[in-house]
Design a protein around this motif. Structure first.
Motif, PDB file in Angstrom:
ATOM      1  N   THR A  62     -30.628  55.849  18.323  1.00  0.00           N
ATOM      2  CA  THR A  62     -31.346  55.475  19.553  1.00  0.00           C
ATOM      3  C   THR A  62     -31.976  56.700  20.213  1.00  0.00           C
ATOM      4  OG1 THR A  62     -29.409  55.759  20.996  1.00  0.00           O
ATOM      5  CG2 THR A  62     -29.761  53.569  20.054  1.00  0.00           C
ATOM      6  N   GLU A  63     -31.447  57.846  19.871  1.00  0.00           N
ATOM      7  CA  GLU A  63     -31.991  59.071  20.464  1.00  0.00           C
ATOM      8  C   GLU A  63     -33.057  59.700  19.597  1.00  0.00           C
ATOM      9  OE1 GLU A  63     -28.398  61.224  20.690  1.00  0.00           O
ATOM     10  OE2 GLU A  63     -27.583  59.997  22.331  1.00  0.00           O
ATOM     11  N   ALA A  64     -33.161  59.251  18.341  1.00  0.00           N
ATOM     12  CA  ALA A  64     -34.083  59.901  17.409  1.00  0.00           C
ATOM     13  C   ALA A  64     -35.513  59.724  17.877  1.00  0.00           C
ATOM     14  CB  ALA A  64     -33.908  59.290  16.015  1.00  0.00           C
ATOM     15  N   ARG A  65     -36.298  60.767  17.748  1.00  0.00           N
ATOM     16  CA  ARG A  65     -37.676  60.717  18.222  1.00  0.00           C
ATOM     17  C   ARG A  65     -38.698  60.935  17.123  1.00  0.00           C
ATOM     18  NH1 ARG A  65     -37.187  60.482  23.521  1.00  0.00           N
ATOM     19  NH2 ARG A  65     -35.319  61.331  24.460  1.00  0.00           N
TER      20      ARG A  65
ATOM     21  N   GLN B  79     -41.318  49.406   3.360  1.00  0.00           N
ATOM     22  CA  GLN B  79     -41.046  48.119   3.990  1.00  0.00           C
ATOM     23  C   GLN B  79     -40.512  48.219   5.413  1.00  0.00           C
ATOM     24  OE1 GLN B  79     -39.183  45.056   1.827  1.00  0.00           O
ATOM     25  NE2 GLN B  79     -40.577  45.217   0.107  1.00  0.00           N
ATOM     26  N   PRO B  80     -39.595  49.133   5.684  1.00  0.00           N
ATOM     27  CA  PRO B  80     -39.151  49.207   7.079  1.00  0.00           C
ATOM     28  C   PRO B  80     -40.307  49.520   8.028  1.00  0.00           C
ATOM     29  CG  PRO B  80     -37.637  50.370   5.650  1.00  0.00           C
ATOM     30  CD  PRO B  80     -38.837  50.018   4.820  1.00  0.00           C
ATOM     31  N   ALA B  81     -41.204  50.407   7.602  1.00  0.00           N
ATOM     32  CA  ALA B  81     -42.338  50.739   8.458  1.00  0.00           C
ATOM     33  C   ALA B  81     -43.221  49.516   8.654  1.00  0.00           C
ATOM     34  CB  ALA B  81     -43.133  51.881   7.831  1.00  0.00           C
ATOM     35  N   GLU B  82     -43.386  48.773   7.551  1.00  0.00           N
ATOM     36  CA  GLU B  82     -44.200  47.564   7.617  1.00  0.00           C
ATOM     37  C   GLU B  82     -43.570  46.550   8.575  1.00  0.00           C
ATOM     38  OE1 GLU B  82     -44.990  43.991   4.508  1.00  0.00           O
ATOM     39  OE2 GLU B  82     -44.678  45.989   3.712  1.00  0.00           O
ATOM     40  N   ALA B  83     -42.236  46.443   8.456  1.00  0.00           N
ATOM     41  CA  ALA B  83     -41.540  45.519   9.331  1.00  0.00           C
ATOM     42  C   ALA B  83     -41.685  45.970  10.788  1.00  0.00           C
ATOM     43  CB  ALA B  83     -40.062  45.458   8.948  1.00  0.00           C
ATOM     44  N   ALA B  84     -41.589  47.274  10.981  1.00  0.00           N
ATOM     45  CA  ALA B  84     -41.662  47.769  12.352  1.00  0.00           C
ATOM     46  C   ALA B  84     -43.037  47.532  12.952  1.00  0.00           C
ATOM     47  CB  ALA B  84     -41.322  49.260  12.386  1.00  0.00           C
ATOM     48  N   SER B  85     -44.061  47.635  12.114  1.00  0.00           N
ATOM     49  CA  SER B  85     -45.411  47.459  12.634  1.00  0.00           C
ATOM     50  C   SER B  85     -45.635  46.032  13.103  1.00  0.00           C
ATOM     51  CB  SER B  85     -46.431  47.832  11.560  1.00  0.00           C
ATOM     52  OG  SER B  85     -46.418  46.863  10.533  1.00  0.00           O
ATOM     53  N   ALA B  86     -44.853  45.116  12.534  1.00  0.00           N
ATOM     54  CA  ALA B  86     -44.985  43.721  12.943  1.00  0.00           C
ATOM     55  C   ALA B  86     -43.879  43.317  13.912  1.00  0.00           C
ATOM     56  CB  ALA B  86     -44.944  42.821  11.706  1.00  0.00           C
ATOM     57  N   ALA B  87     -43.138  44.300  14.365  1.00  0.00           N
ATOM     58  CA  ALA B  87     -41.979  43.986  15.197  1.00  0.00           C
ATOM     59  C   ALA B  87     -42.408  43.315  16.494  1.00  0.00           C
ATOM     60  CB  ALA B  87     -41.184  45.246  15.505  1.00  0.00           C
ATOM     61  N   SER B  88     -41.456  42.665  17.101  1.00  0.00           N
ATOM     62  CA  SER B  88     -41.767  41.895  18.286  1.00  0.00           C
ATOM     63  C   SER B  88     -42.331  42.804  19.389  1.00  0.00           C
ATOM     64  CB  SER B  88     -40.495  41.187  18.774  1.00  0.00           C
ATOM     65  OG  SER B  88     -39.485  42.148  18.974  1.00  0.00           O
ATOM     66  N   PRO B  89     -43.256  42.287  20.157  1.00  0.00           N
ATOM     67  CA  PRO B  89     -43.920  43.106  21.165  1.00  0.00           C
ATOM     68  C   PRO B  89     -42.961  43.621  22.231  1.00  0.00           C
ATOM     69  CG  PRO B  89     -44.580  40.792  21.330  1.00  0.00           C
ATOM     70  CD  PRO B  89     -43.798  40.933  20.090  1.00  0.00           C
ATOM     71  N   GLN B  90     -41.828  42.938  22.367  1.00  0.00           N
ATOM     72  CA  GLN B  90     -40.876  43.385  23.383  1.00  0.00           C
ATOM     73  C   GLN B  90     -40.398  44.809  23.105  1.00  0.00           C
ATOM     74  OE1 GLN B  90     -40.893  40.552  21.712  1.00  0.00           O
ATOM     75  NE2 GLN B  90     -39.889  38.900  22.815  1.00  0.00           N
ATOM     76  N   GLU B  91     -40.514  45.197  21.830  1.00  0.00           N
ATOM     77  CA  GLU B  91     -39.998  46.501  21.470  1.00  0.00           C
ATOM     78  C   GLU B  91     -40.932  47.628  21.854  1.00  0.00           C
ATOM     79  OE1 GLU B  91     -36.840  46.025  21.143  1.00  0.00           O
ATOM     80  OE2 GLU B  91     -36.771  47.447  19.519  1.00  0.00           O
ATOM     81  N   SER B  92     -42.205  47.336  22.071  1.00  0.00           N
ATOM     82  CA  SER B  92     -43.133  48.436  22.288  1.00  0.00           C
ATOM     83  C   SER B  92     -43.527  48.549  23.758  1.00  0.00           C
ATOM     84  CB  SER B  92     -44.382  48.237  21.429  1.00  0.00           C
ATOM     85  OG  SER B  92     -44.885  46.941  21.648  1.00  0.00           O
TER      86      SER B  92
ATOM     87  N   ALA C  58     -33.469  52.180  11.959  1.00  0.00           N
ATOM     88  CA  ALA C  58     -33.901  53.395  12.665  1.00  0.00           C
ATOM     89  C   ALA C  58     -35.133  53.119  13.506  1.00  0.00           C
ATOM     90  CB  ALA C  58     -34.177  54.504  11.657  1.00  0.00           C
ATOM     91  N   ASP C  59     -36.054  52.337  12.958  1.00  0.00           N
ATOM     92  CA  ASP C  59     -37.297  52.090  13.681  1.00  0.00           C
ATOM     93  C   ASP C  59     -37.076  51.266  14.938  1.00  0.00           C
ATOM     94  OD1 ASP C  59     -39.370  53.323  11.940  1.00  0.00           O
ATOM     95  OD2 ASP C  59     -38.401  52.028  10.473  1.00  0.00           O
ATOM     96  N   ARG C  60     -36.175  50.267  14.825  1.00  0.00           N
ATOM     97  CA  ARG C  60     -35.962  49.436  16.008  1.00  0.00           C
ATOM     98  C   ARG C  60     -35.050  50.116  17.026  1.00  0.00           C
ATOM     99  NH1 ARG C  60     -36.483  43.062  16.040  1.00  0.00           N
ATOM    100  NH2 ARG C  60     -36.416  43.692  18.216  1.00  0.00           N
ATOM    101  N   ALA C  61     -34.145  50.965  16.543  1.00  0.00           N
ATOM    102  CA  ALA C  61     -33.193  51.593  17.472  1.00  0.00           C
ATOM    103  C   ALA C  61     -33.826  52.757  18.233  1.00  0.00           C
ATOM    104  CB  ALA C  61     -31.969  52.082  16.698  1.00  0.00           C
ATOM    105  N   ARG C  62     -34.861  53.343  17.637  1.00  0.00           N
ATOM    106  CA  ARG C  62     -35.410  54.580  18.210  1.00  0.00           C
ATOM    107  C   ARG C  62     -35.846  54.381  19.662  1.00  0.00           C
ATOM    108  NH1 ARG C  62     -39.515  55.227  14.988  1.00  0.00           N
ATOM    109  NH2 ARG C  62     -38.206  56.132  13.370  1.00  0.00           N
TER     110      ARG C  62
END
Lengths: 282, 254
Positions: free
Chosen positions: B211-214, B241-254, B173-177
């Motif tokens: 992908t549409e979730a906000r 953990q998902p939030a933790e993973a998202a916080s370290a996600a690749s910069p391309q995502e942000s 969910a975090d990466r698809a949003r």
């Protein structure tokens, strides 16, 4: 009817074959490492092949509800090629793997000194890894090859009752049985054994320690030969229990000498029914 | 090593599931692995890897299936890798020389043992295979943290192609949003299926909706073995953990 094909080269077969084998009653196979029809020219080709026997092929088999194990070895034909013999040094790391249930196919092709060396070395590796051995008997000069094979096994650290001598026929079965080995018969469309001769051998020599396989590969061969032999046995008056002994319990007993046989197929729920070998978007 | 508490909980859970012989074998194997010097402390090898006999714990790693049963082998192998503090070089070698089951265990271990993206090549290798168990392992937490946007989108699409449930995709969910490119790819795939008269995978609509979730609070449930039993990890909120993973996600995502 449950069938175990103790020698079949599924790498060379299609998913249609897996489907037909399951429909015929095949629930377990052992795939011995062998040559590919086209000679390999480097050890790396072997390692990719071994990795496939320990990864991709069991996955394919599981899609069709079939348990897949393998045997690993440098085959006798390619043991004659110095470009390939370094494989011998890497075999021990493969022989510890969970799905490896024997060392094989080893044995003689042309009965050369290089084949002597590879056979002796790999019998020792089987003893060291506490594995049985699948020993191919040669196509040419078969009876002399059988005698030489038995002599080499006698001199090795591996007891004869942990050896399956394969591709036997009317001329070699007696000496193989007298030696105390397990007895393998490959049933082919044109060469090796056929169904009716197999039944005649079972009548003459009994079913003890007898294994029947299709040895199907990239050549003219038939992955349903195990079922055809079972049907021929029933037609000839053998009962269901005798068929089960030869076509299931004997191969299970031989490969269980490894302590690594696991006959329940896992992970088929999501992808069963044969629709799972998808292309992954390629 | 960032998540050893999860491995501790996993060990307790595995031990309770094993019979006496397997439990004793596992204890011995883990002790052997733990007694190894960490790779960074070990003396430089005097012989090449192909000549050196494998360390005993690596033999135990290979034997885990027949000792613990195939259904427990992934967990046993993951614990062995953790106990041995396997570094990226060791993990890479074990993957390259491993059976499919061993490779799966290495993929599961990456999130515990490799803090940075240096083992991403293994994840990418697994995503090139068509073994669905390897694909599922590759889209776990380590892939969620380190795959770039393009590779991650193709991994999600590959799950849909090969029938791997997107439940396996960590931090989905975090990466698809808000990922418009993923939404486009999913839409194109749905149209391709429809044009061919074939059903659209149910998971596709699910990911498309994500992908549409906000909303910030939405967190996709994860199914990997380390978080599926929250009662055994009181100190660790499995939703973290998902939030933790998202916080370290690749910069391309942000």
């Amino acid at each position: 009817m449950r069938l175990f094909d103790p020698h079949i080269h599924m790498t060379s077969r299609t998913t249609d074959d897996y489907e037909a084998m399951y429909a015929a009653g095949v629930r377990a196979v052992v795939e011995p490492a062998f040559w590919l029809g086209q000679p390999r020219t480097s050890p790396s080709s072997f390692y990719d092949y071994f990795d496939s026997l320990l990864g991709w092929e069991p996955f394919r088999a599981a899609q069709y509800g079939i348990a897949h194990h393998c045997t690993i070895a440098l085959n006798p034909k390619e043991a004659n090629d110095p470009r390939c013999t370094p494989v011998l040094d890497q075999l021990p790391r493969y022989l510890v793997k969970d799905n490896v249930v024997a060392v094989g196919e080893i044995g003689y092709d042309s009965m050369t000194p290089a084949e002597d060396t590879a056979l002796s070395a790999q019998l020792q590796m089987a003893a060291d890894a506490e594995l049985p051995a699948l020993v191919h008997t040669p196509h040419r000069d078969k009876l002399a090859g059988l005698h030489r094979t038995i002599d080499v096994v006698r001199e090795s650290a591996l007891p004869l009752d942990r050896v399956l001598l394969d591709h036997l026929n009317e001329t070699t079965v007696k000496d193989a049985k007298d030696a105390g080995c397990w007895l393998g018969f490959s049933v082919y469309p044109d060469t090796k054994m056929d169904e009716d001769r197999m039944v005649a051998i079972l009548r003459s020599y009994g079913p003890e320690k007898v294994l029947v396989n299709s040895a199907a590969d990239w050549g003219r061969s038939d992955p349903l030969k195990t079922r055809k032999v079972a049907d021929a046995m029933l037609k000839a008056g053998f009962d269901d229990d005798m068929v089960d002994l030869v076509m299931w319990r004997n191969p299970v007993a031989f490969y269980e000498l490894s302590g690594r046989l696991h006959l329940e197929v896992e992970g088929t729920d999501a992808t069963h029914e044969g629709n799972s070998i998808l292309r992954g978007g390629e | 090593m960032t998540r050893t508490p999860a491995l501790g909980a996993l060990r307790a859970r595995l031990e309770s599931a094993l019979d006496d012989d397997a439990r004793a074998w596992l204890a011995q194997a883990l002790a052997t692995a733990a007694a190894q010097p960490a790779p960074s402390e070990a003396p430089a090898p005097q012989v090449t890897a192909s000549q050196a006999p494998a360390p005993t714990w690596e033999l135990r790693f290979a034997q885990a299936g027949r000792r613990c049963g195939p259904e427990h082998a992934d967990d046993a192998r993951l614990l062995l890798l953790g106990a041995a503090r396997a570094d990226t070089a060791t993990l890479t070698r074990l993957y390259e020389q491993g059976t499919a089951a061993e490779r799966r265990a290495v993929l599961h271990a990456l999130t515990h043992l490799v803090p940075g993206p240096e083992a991403l090549g293994l994840t990418e290798d697994a995503l090139r295979t068509n073994d669905t168990s390897l694909v599922a392992a590759a889209v776990g937490p380590y892939g969620a943290e380190h795959l770039d946007a393009h590779a991650w989108r193709h991994a999600v699409l590959k799950c849909l192609f090969t029938g791997v449930s997107v439940d396996a995709v960590a931090a989905l969910a975090d990466r698809a949003r808000g990922d418009g490119e993923l939404a486009r790819m999913l839409g194109d795939y749905a149209r391709e299926r429809t044009a061919a008269g074939r059903p659209v995978p149910g998971d596709l609509q699910r990911v498309l909706a994500l992908t549409e979730a906000r909303t910030e609070a939405r967190t996709e449930a994860r199914t990997d073995a380390l978080t599926e039993s929250p009662t055994e990890q009181p100190a660790e909120d499995p939703t973290e953990q998902p939030a933790e993973a998202a916080s370290a996600a690749s910069p391309q995502e942000s």
